[in-house]
Motif scaffolding. Structure first.
Motif, PDB file in Angstrom:
ATOM      1  N   SER A  18     -23.086 -31.496 -29.809  1.00  0.00           N
ATOM      2  CA  SER A  18     -23.369 -32.602 -30.723  1.00  0.00           C
ATOM      3  C   SER A  18     -22.181 -33.535 -30.865  1.00  0.00           C
ATOM      4  O   SER A  18     -21.026 -33.100 -30.882  1.00  0.00           O
ATOM      5  N   GLY A  19     -22.485 -34.812 -31.006  1.00  0.00           N
ATOM      6  CA  GLY A  19     -21.463 -35.771 -31.374  1.00  0.00           C
ATOM      7  C   GLY A  19     -20.949 -35.480 -32.772  1.00  0.00           C
ATOM      8  O   GLY A  19     -21.640 -34.869 -33.596  1.00  0.00           O
ATOM      9  N   GLY A  20     -19.712 -35.906 -33.057  1.00  0.00           N
ATOM     10  CA  GLY A  20     -19.108 -35.665 -34.358  1.00  0.00           C
ATOM     11  C   GLY A  20     -18.094 -34.541 -34.309  1.00  0.00           C
ATOM     12  O   GLY A  20     -17.950 -33.845 -33.299  1.00  0.00           O
ATOM     13  N   VAL A  21     -17.391 -34.358 -35.406  1.00  0.00           N
ATOM     14  CA  VAL A  21     -16.467 -33.231 -35.540  1.00  0.00           C
ATOM     15  C   VAL A  21     -17.262 -32.033 -36.041  1.00  0.00           C
ATOM     16  O   VAL A  21     -17.963 -32.118 -37.049  1.00  0.00           O
ATOM     17  N   ILE A  22     -17.169 -30.941 -35.305  1.00  0.00           N
ATOM     18  CA  ILE A  22     -17.981 -29.754 -35.583  1.00  0.00           C
ATOM     19  C   ILE A  22     -17.085 -28.612 -36.055  1.00  0.00           C
ATOM     20  O   ILE A  22     -16.009 -28.387 -35.484  1.00  0.00           O
ATOM     21  N   ASP A  23     -17.538 -27.886 -37.074  1.00  0.00           N
ATOM     22  CA  ASP A  23     -16.910 -26.610 -37.413  1.00  0.00           C
ATOM     23  C   ASP A  23     -17.685 -25.541 -36.656  1.00  0.00           C
ATOM     24  O   ASP A  23     -18.808 -25.195 -37.043  1.00  0.00           O
ATOM     25  N   PRO A  24     -17.148 -25.032 -35.548  1.00  0.00           N
ATOM     26  CA  PRO A  24     -17.917 -24.094 -34.732  1.00  0.00           C
ATOM     27  C   PRO A  24     -18.170 -22.759 -35.415  1.00  0.00           C
ATOM     28  O   PRO A  24     -19.051 -22.008 -35.001  1.00  0.00           O
ATOM     29  N   ARG A  25     -17.417 -22.484 -36.472  1.00  0.00           N
ATOM     30  CA  ARG A  25     -17.613 -21.219 -37.176  1.00  0.00           C
ATOM     31  C   ARG A  25     -18.888 -21.241 -38.016  1.00  0.00           C
ATOM     32  O   ARG A  25     -19.533 -20.221 -38.212  1.00  0.00           O
ATOM     33  N   THR A  26     -19.227 -22.409 -38.536  1.00  0.00           N
ATOM     34  CA  THR A  26     -20.416 -22.540 -39.388  1.00  0.00           C
ATOM     35  C   THR A  26     -21.559 -23.293 -38.718  1.00  0.00           C
ATOM     36  O   THR A  26     -22.705 -23.201 -39.160  1.00  0.00           O
ATOM     37  N   GLY A  27     -21.247 -24.078 -37.674  1.00  0.00           N
ATOM     38  CA  GLY A  27     -22.261 -24.928 -37.063  1.00  0.00           C
ATOM     39  C   GLY A  27     -22.496 -26.211 -37.825  1.00  0.00           C
ATOM     40  O   GLY A  27     -23.466 -26.924 -37.558  1.00  0.00           O
TER      41      GLY A  27
ATOM     42  N   TRP B 177     -24.894 -38.385 -40.325  1.00  0.00           N
ATOM     43  CA  TRP B 177     -24.879 -37.148 -39.546  1.00  0.00           C
ATOM     44  C   TRP B 177     -23.825 -36.185 -40.078  1.00  0.00           C
ATOM     45  O   TRP B 177     -24.016 -34.980 -40.076  1.00  0.00           O
ATOM     46  N   GLY B 178     -22.711 -36.717 -40.542  1.00  0.00           N
ATOM     47  CA  GLY B 178     -21.698 -35.875 -41.157  1.00  0.00           C
ATOM     48  C   GLY B 178     -22.267 -35.131 -42.352  1.00  0.00           C
ATOM     49  O   GLY B 178     -23.014 -35.690 -43.158  1.00  0.00           O
ATOM     50  N   GLY B 179     -21.933 -33.850 -42.472  1.00  0.00           N
ATOM     51  CA  GLY B 179     -22.453 -33.027 -43.559  1.00  0.00           C
ATOM     52  C   GLY B 179     -23.716 -32.258 -43.201  1.00  0.00           C
ATOM     53  O   GLY B 179     -24.201 -31.444 -44.003  1.00  0.00           O
ATOM     54  N   THR B 180     -24.261 -32.492 -42.013  1.00  0.00           N
ATOM     55  CA  THR B 180     -25.474 -31.780 -41.584  1.00  0.00           C
ATOM     56  C   THR B 180     -25.144 -30.325 -41.250  1.00  0.00           C
ATOM     57  O   THR B 180     -24.218 -30.048 -40.492  1.00  0.00           O
ATOM     58  N   HIS B 181     -25.914 -29.402 -41.812  1.00  0.00           N
ATOM     59  CA  HIS B 181     -25.748 -27.971 -41.507  1.00  0.00           C
ATOM     60  C   HIS B 181     -26.561 -27.659 -40.251  1.00  0.00           C
ATOM     61  O   HIS B 181     -27.597 -26.973 -40.305  1.00  0.00           O
ATOM     62  N   LEU B 182     -26.098 -28.170 -39.123  1.00  0.00           N
ATOM     63  CA  LEU B 182     -26.903 -28.197 -37.905  1.00  0.00           C
ATOM     64  C   LEU B 182     -27.281 -26.809 -37.417  1.00  0.00           C
ATOM     65  O   LEU B 182     -28.447 -26.539 -37.116  1.00  0.00           O
ATOM     66  N   GLY B 183     -26.309 -25.913 -37.317  1.00  0.00           N
ATOM     67  CA  GLY B 183     -26.607 -24.573 -36.838  1.00  0.00           C
ATOM     68  C   GLY B 183     -27.600 -23.845 -37.726  1.00  0.00           C
ATOM     69  O   GLY B 183     -28.575 -23.249 -37.242  1.00  0.00           O
ATOM     70  N   ALA B 184     -27.358 -23.901 -39.034  1.00  0.00           N
ATOM     71  CA  ALA B 184     -28.238 -23.200 -39.977  1.00  0.00           C
ATOM     72  C   ALA B 184     -29.649 -23.777 -39.950  1.00  0.00           C
ATOM     73  O   ALA B 184     -30.643 -23.038 -40.038  1.00  0.00           O
ATOM     74  N   GLU B 185     -29.754 -25.095 -39.837  1.00  0.00           N
ATOM     75  CA  GLU B 185     -31.077 -25.735 -39.822  1.00  0.00           C
ATOM     76  C   GLU B 185     -31.854 -25.356 -38.562  1.00  0.00           C
ATOM     77  O   GLU B 185     -33.075 -25.114 -38.616  1.00  0.00           O
ATOM     78  N   LEU B 186     -31.189 -25.282 -37.431  1.00  0.00           N
ATOM     79  CA  LEU B 186     -31.873 -24.903 -36.198  1.00  0.00           C
ATOM     80  C   LEU B 186     -32.302 -23.441 -36.228  1.00  0.00           C
ATOM     81  O   LEU B 186     -33.388 -23.085 -35.756  1.00  0.00           O
ATOM     82  N   THR B 187     -31.463 -22.593 -36.784  1.00  0.00           N
ATOM     83  CA  THR B 187     -31.843 -21.184 -36.922  1.00  0.00           C
ATOM     84  C   THR B 187     -33.044 -21.036 -37.842  1.00  0.00           C
ATOM     85  O   THR B 187     -33.985 -20.278 -37.546  1.00  0.00           O
ATOM     86  N   ALA B 188     -33.036 -21.762 -38.952  1.00  0.00           N
ATOM     87  CA  ALA B 188     -34.160 -21.703 -39.893  1.00  0.00           C
ATOM     88  C   ALA B 188     -35.457 -22.167 -39.241  1.00  0.00           C
ATOM     89  O   ALA B 188     -36.535 -21.612 -39.495  1.00  0.00           O
ATOM     90  N   ALA B 189     -35.366 -23.185 -38.389  1.00  0.00           N
ATOM     91  CA  ALA B 189     -36.563 -23.760 -37.771  1.00  0.00           C
ATOM     92  C   ALA B 189     -37.086 -22.917 -36.615  1.00  0.00           C
ATOM     93  O   ALA B 189     -38.296 -22.857 -36.387  1.00  0.00           O
ATOM     94  N   THR B 190     -36.194 -22.265 -35.883  1.00  0.00           N
ATOM     95  CA  THR B 190     -36.609 -21.568 -34.661  1.00  0.00           C
ATOM     96  C   THR B 190     -36.594 -20.051 -34.768  1.00  0.00           C
ATOM     97  O   THR B 190     -37.214 -19.368 -33.958  1.00  0.00           O
ATOM     98  N   GLY B 191     -35.857 -19.528 -35.740  1.00  0.00           N
ATOM     99  CA  GLY B 191     -35.707 -18.094 -35.849  1.00  0.00           C
ATOM    100  C   GLY B 191     -34.718 -17.507 -34.857  1.00  0.00           C
ATOM    101  O   GLY B 191     -34.567 -16.285 -34.769  1.00  0.00           O
ATOM    102  N   LEU B 192     -34.011 -18.369 -34.131  1.00  0.00           N
ATOM    103  CA  LEU B 192     -33.050 -17.914 -33.136  1.00  0.00           C
ATOM    104  C   LEU B 192     -31.623 -18.199 -33.609  1.00  0.00           C
ATOM    105  O   LEU B 192     -31.394 -19.180 -34.316  1.00  0.00           O
TER     106      LEU B 192
END
Length: 320
Positions: A76-85, A97-112
């Motif tokens: 993803s574009g932007g500065v990422i905290d790889p520990r939290t996603g 886009w800044g402030g998006t909990h990208l990793g957590a949101e994708l896990t919630a949506a896909t179960g992966l």
């Protein structure tokens, strides 16, 4: 390890790409079901997130469901905290886009499980492990296009830094940019003059023809063609970019001593005016012990960030 299948997503300022990447021991990763859609970045972070989730779900469906999938690897574009996603910062190219909990949101949506990398870091990881840097102990990867990003990869791991900012090569100072404001708020940074828009801006400042043969505003490809044909304004605009990049690459090689430097992105495809100036900037800055460091082109093209994002699921990009 055996074969592992990963849903890979690459979120940029203009497009979101997705694919199923299969990683299997020493075999080069395979990329299937590739597709891309507009990011719609100007509509805000929630729209971008919805588009990313839709692209992940598309790949999962084509793969026959989530069973057997190792996770969702994200670039993803932007500065990422790889520990939290989390996306901790994004500039005006991706408002909201800044402030998006990208990793957590994708896990919630896909179960992966999901892991997120900065897009340049993902690109660098793909090239370092499977592309032009394969088999090298260390490499400096630099992507030069609309912006300029980079990463230093050593033994297959990316240098991250205390604030997740390591590798921002576009924001290194250089003599050609002295006194010129950068969009980050500082002055004198390379990106402002050496990226694609910087070349176009300089070309127009020098009196270059602003319209192409079809009546459209000139772009980098048109300027490069004009430089090859002897247009002095085009040659000078490309030369300033190339010289700045060569100077910074030489300076960073003095400090990091990579086994190779990998250049990718649209600007890195420019012709002799750009490349000759880069060679001159390099020779002026580099110290003799590292002057023979090879500068090579990336091998993986647009697959690099997808493969890097997938790799990060199987083996973390960062030292842990």
């Amino acid at each position: 390890m055996g074969a592992q299948k990963v849903v890979a997503i690459d979120i940029g300022g203009t497009k979101i790409a997705s694919a199923l990447v299969t990683l299997e021991d020493a075999k080069k990763p395979s990329v299937e079901f590739f597709d891309k859609i507009p990011t719609e970045a100007k509509r805000g972070g929630e729209v971008v997130l919805a588009n990313a989730i839709r692209m992940a779900e598309r790949v999962i469906e084509l793969a026959g469901g989530p069973e057997g999938l190792a996770g969702v690897g994200v670039s993803s574009g932007g500065v990422i905290d790889p520990r939290t996603g989390d996306v901790t910062y994004a500039n005006d190219m991706m408002p909201g886009w800044g402030g998006t909990h990208l990793g957590a949101e994708l896990t919630a949506a896909t179960g992966l499980p999901a892991r997120v990398l900065n897009d340049v870091h993902a690109h660098a990881l793909g090239e370092a492990r499977w592309g032009a840097g394969a088999g090298k102990q260390s490499c400096l990867v630099v992507a030069v296009g609309t912006g300029i990003g980079g990463a230093f990869v050593e033994r297959g791991r990316i240098m991250l830094g205390a604030h997740n900012e390591a590798g921002h090569i576009g924001h290194v100072s250089c003599s050609d940019a002295a006194g010129i404001p950068c969009q980050c708020g500082a002055t004198g940074h390379m990106e402002t003059i050496a990226c694609g828009p910087g070349i176009i801006e300089r070309y127009l400042e020098l009196g270059g023809e602003p319209i192409d043969g079809e009546g459209k505003p000139v772009d980098g490809a048109v300027i490069d063609a004009r430089a090859a044909a002897g247009d002095e304004a085009a040659r000078a605009a490309e030369a300033r970019s190339g010289h700045a990049i060569g100077e910074v690459l030489g300076s960073l090689s003095n400090m990091l001593d990579p086994e190779c430097i990998i250049l990718s992105g649209s600007v890195a495809q420019c012709g002799p005016a750009w490349r000759d100036a880069m060679a001159a900037g390099w020779s002026e800055a580099v110290m003799p012990p590292v002057a023979s460091t090879p500068i090579v082109s990336g091998d993986l093209g647009g697959d690099a960030p997808l493969i890097g994002a997938a790799e990060n699921i199987v083996k973390s990009a960062y030292a842990e």
